[in-house]
Design an enzyme around this catalytic site. Structure first.
Site, PDB file in Angstrom:
ATOM      1  N   ARG A 225       0.828  -1.141  -0.023  1.00 45.62           N
ATOM      2  CA  ARG A 225      -0.049  -0.216  -0.158  1.00 45.62           C
ATOM      3  C   ARG A 225       0.940   1.230   0.037  1.00 45.62           C
ATOM      4  O   ARG A 225       0.538   2.183   0.927  1.00 45.62           O
ATOM      5  CB  ARG A 225      -1.586  -0.164   1.265  1.00 45.62           C
ATOM      6  CG  ARG A 225      -1.822  -1.470   1.489  1.00 45.62           C
ATOM      7  CD  ARG A 225      -2.677  -1.141   0.219  1.00 45.62           C
ATOM      8  NE  ARG A 225      -4.262  -1.882   0.298  1.00 45.62           N
ATOM      9  CZ  ARG A 225      -3.907  -3.298   0.183  1.00 45.62           C
ATOM     10  NH1 ARG A 225      -2.722  -3.310  -0.747  1.00 45.62           N
ATOM     11  NH2 ARG A 225      -4.281  -4.013   0.204  1.00 45.62           N
TER      12      ARG A 225
HETATM   13  N1  EPU Z   1     -10.480 -11.837   9.764  1.00 42.88           N
HETATM   14  C1  EPU Z   1     -11.973 -11.931  11.021  1.00 42.88           C
HETATM   15  N2  EPU Z   1     -12.511 -10.523  10.851  1.00 42.88           N
HETATM   16  C2  EPU Z   1     -13.148  -9.932  10.136  1.00 42.88           C
HETATM   17  C3  EPU Z   1     -11.666  -9.585   8.770  1.00 42.88           C
HETATM   18  C4  EPU Z   1     -11.192 -11.081   8.794  1.00 42.88           C
HETATM   19  O1  EPU Z   1     -11.420 -12.915  11.175  1.00 42.88           O
HETATM   20  O2  EPU Z   1     -14.259  -9.225  10.625  1.00 42.88           O
HETATM   21  C5  EPU Z   1      -9.603 -12.750   9.339  1.00 42.88           C
HETATM   22  C6  EPU Z   1     -10.005 -13.853   8.298  1.00 42.88           C
HETATM   23  O3  EPU Z   1     -10.921 -14.650   8.668  1.00 42.88           O
HETATM   24  C7  EPU Z   1      -8.397 -14.213   7.622  1.00 42.88           C
HETATM   25  C8  EPU Z   1      -7.566 -12.644   8.282  1.00 42.88           C
HETATM   26  O4  EPU Z   1      -8.383 -11.893   9.378  1.00 42.88           O
HETATM   27  O5  EPU Z   1      -8.218 -14.912   8.567  1.00 42.88           O
HETATM   28  C9  EPU Z   1      -7.189 -11.851   6.941  1.00 42.88           C
HETATM   29  O6  EPU Z   1      -8.223 -10.843   6.375  1.00 42.88           O
HETATM   30  P1  EPU Z   1      -8.771 -11.485   4.550  1.00 42.88           P
HETATM   31  O7  EPU Z   1      -8.630 -12.355   4.126  1.00 42.88           O
HETATM   32  O8  EPU Z   1      -9.859 -10.646   4.475  1.00 42.88           O
HETATM   33  O9  EPU Z   1      -7.455 -10.464   4.512  1.00 42.88           O
HETATM   34  P2  EPU Z   1      -7.683  -8.697   4.543  1.00 42.88           P
HETATM   35  O10 EPU Z   1      -6.132  -8.564   5.071  1.00 42.88           O
HETATM   36  O11 EPU Z   1      -8.073  -8.687   6.386  1.00 42.88           O
HETATM   37  C10 EPU Z   1      -6.565  -7.573   2.406  1.00 42.88           C
HETATM   38  C11 EPU Z   1      -6.761  -6.705   1.590  1.00 42.88           C
HETATM   39  C12 EPU Z   1      -7.542  -6.693   1.300  1.00 42.88           C
HETATM   40  C13 EPU Z   1      -8.005  -7.348   0.081  1.00 42.88           C
HETATM   41  C14 EPU Z   1      -7.950  -9.151   0.908  1.00 42.88           C
HETATM   42  C15 EPU Z   1      -7.893  -9.499   0.085  1.00 42.88           C
HETATM   43  C16 EPU Z   1      -5.225  -4.621   4.064  1.00 42.88           C
HETATM   44  C17 EPU Z   1      -6.219  -3.456   4.738  1.00 42.88           C
HETATM   45  N3  EPU Z   1      -6.588  -5.632   3.266  1.00 42.88           N
HETATM   46  O12 EPU Z   1      -7.262  -7.886   3.301  1.00 42.88           O
HETATM   47  O13 EPU Z   1      -7.793  -4.617   0.460  1.00 42.88           O
HETATM   48  O14 EPU Z   1      -8.929  -7.139  -0.648  1.00 42.88           O
HETATM   49  O15 EPU Z   1      -6.641  -8.648   1.234  1.00 42.88           O
HETATM   50  O16 EPU Z   1      -6.701  -9.965  -0.776  1.00 42.88           O
HETATM   51  O17 EPU Z   1      -4.395  -4.894   3.324  1.00 42.88           O
HETATM   52  C18 EPU Z   1      -7.871  -2.870   0.795  1.00 42.88           C
HETATM   53  O18 EPU Z   1      -7.332  -2.367   0.837  1.00 42.88           O
HETATM   54  O19 EPU Z   1      -9.174  -1.869   0.337  1.00 42.88           O
HETATM   55  C19 EPU Z   1      -8.672  -4.413   0.422  1.00 42.88           C
HETATM   56  C20 EPU Z   1     -10.086  -4.374   0.992  1.00 42.88           C
END
Ligand code: EPU
Length: 292
Positions: free
Chosen positions: A170
């Site tokens: 990012r």
């Molecule tokens: N999780 C929870 N509770 C939640 C959300 C997530 O327990 O409410 C857990 C999930 O189960 C998982 C872990 O946290 O084990 C990671 O969650 P997720 O796979 O949804 O990925 P993220 O790290 O939250 C990142 C990016 C997203 C991108 C996704 C998928 C960031 C801040 N976020 O999310 O990007 O779409 O990976 O590739 O880097 C964005 O930047 O605006 C964005 C949405």
């Protein structure tokens, strides 16, 4: 001569920015300028530079929170079709800053070029995506860049090649005033095969993110080795609502806004999530969204 006198056909005073953002909150732009091409944009930027008027460039409004007080100076909207051109030559795709990522993905797939599909489900434009190196688990836009054409704060057009640029999680080193266009290096693959991969990624996203709601994508960056969404979730904040702003019960790193929400409501939810996560886990969350 004032800005309105200088550029009467493309300048409007006191324009609401809320409809131009995904959050649908926030105040007015003192001046909203919509240049019809890059030359006109260059003139606007040079004028504002000489007159010391602050300029902000609005992309797709999908990673942005505009404060209720609004913004003084100029907001430039690159909405003219001349900023949304795509051309493909060999394995290179050239796209204007105003091209939506979804459109670029569709066009490159049609041309049998792979790479862009890793960005499926990310809203916004090429310019905004480059500025914050948008991406996800399967890759980010920075790794596809061959060159970026920018406009500096004084109105000079410069081409920055991939070896002069750096991208990280990012983060992009592009800190010029505006991005005009970019060239991406892709690789050949069959459209059917790329479409299959794109569908798979899209289904995974839809299952975990509130893509249909009013939101600005993930609000916080993931702290190193951790997930901001998971930390906010563990702090028990899913579904917490202040005024019209609510922590999504689908993914805790998304704030969704309801009818009547203000940016102050969103800021209160942001502060709450930050303070609870700091208190419980000793982690300081850093904003991913831009706040104007
Ligand atoms: N999780 C929870 N509770 C939640 C959300 C997530 O327990 O409410 C857990 C999930 O189960 C998982 C872990 O946290 O084990 C990671 O969650 P997720 O796979 O949804 O990925 P993220 O790290 O939250 C990142 C990016 C997203 C991108 C996704 C998928 C960031 C801040 N976020 O999310 O990007 O779409 O990976 O590739 O880097 C964005 O930047 O605006 C964005 C949405």
């Amino acid at each position: 001569m004032t800005l309105l006198e200088q550029f009467p056909e493309i300048t409007k005073a006191d324009q609401p920015l809320a409809p131009l953002t995904w959050m649908k909150t926030g105040g007015l732009a003192q001046f909203l300028v919509t240049p019809r091409n890059a030359d006109e944009l260059q003139k606007v930027v040079a004028y504002c530079h000489a007159e010391e008027i602050p300029v902000r460039i609005l992309g797709g409004g999908s990673n942005l929170l505009v404060r209720d007080e609004g913004v003084s100076g100029v907001v430039v909207q690159l909405a003219d079709p001349s900023f949304a051109q795509i051309s493909i030559e060999g394995t290179k795709a050239r796209a204007g800053a105003g091209v939506s990522l979804s459109h670029l993905i569709t066009e490159t797939i049609k041309a049998g070029l792979a790479g862009m599909e890793t960005l499926v489900g990310i809203p916004g434009t090429v310019g905004g995506a480059l500025r914050g190196n948008a991406g996800g688990r399967s890759g980010d836009i920075g790794q596809l860049v061959a060159s970026v054409t920018v406009l500096t704060a004084s109105g000079e057009r410069v081409v920055r090649k991939e070896d002069e640029l750096s991208f990280a999680y990012r983060f992009s080193s592009i800190n010029d005033l505006a991005i005009l266009e970019a060239e991406f290096k892709l690789y050949p693959d069959s459209p059917d095969e790329i479409t299959r991969r794109t569908r798979k990624l899209w289904i995974m996203k839809k299952a975990t993110q509130p893509l249909a709601s009013q939101s600005a994508g993930c609000v916080f960056k993931n702290p190193r080795g951790m997930s901001a969404g998971s930390l906010i979730d563990q702090a028990g904040l899913k579904g917490t609502r202040i005024g019209g702003a609510e922590i999504s019960d689908r993914h805790a790193n998304f704030i969704v806004t309801h009818e009547g929400a203000t940016s102050a409501d969103v800021m209160r939810v942001i502060d709450l999530a930050r303070s609870k996560v700091a208190e419980q886990f000793g982690v300081d969350l850093e904003l991913e969204i831009q706040v104007w």
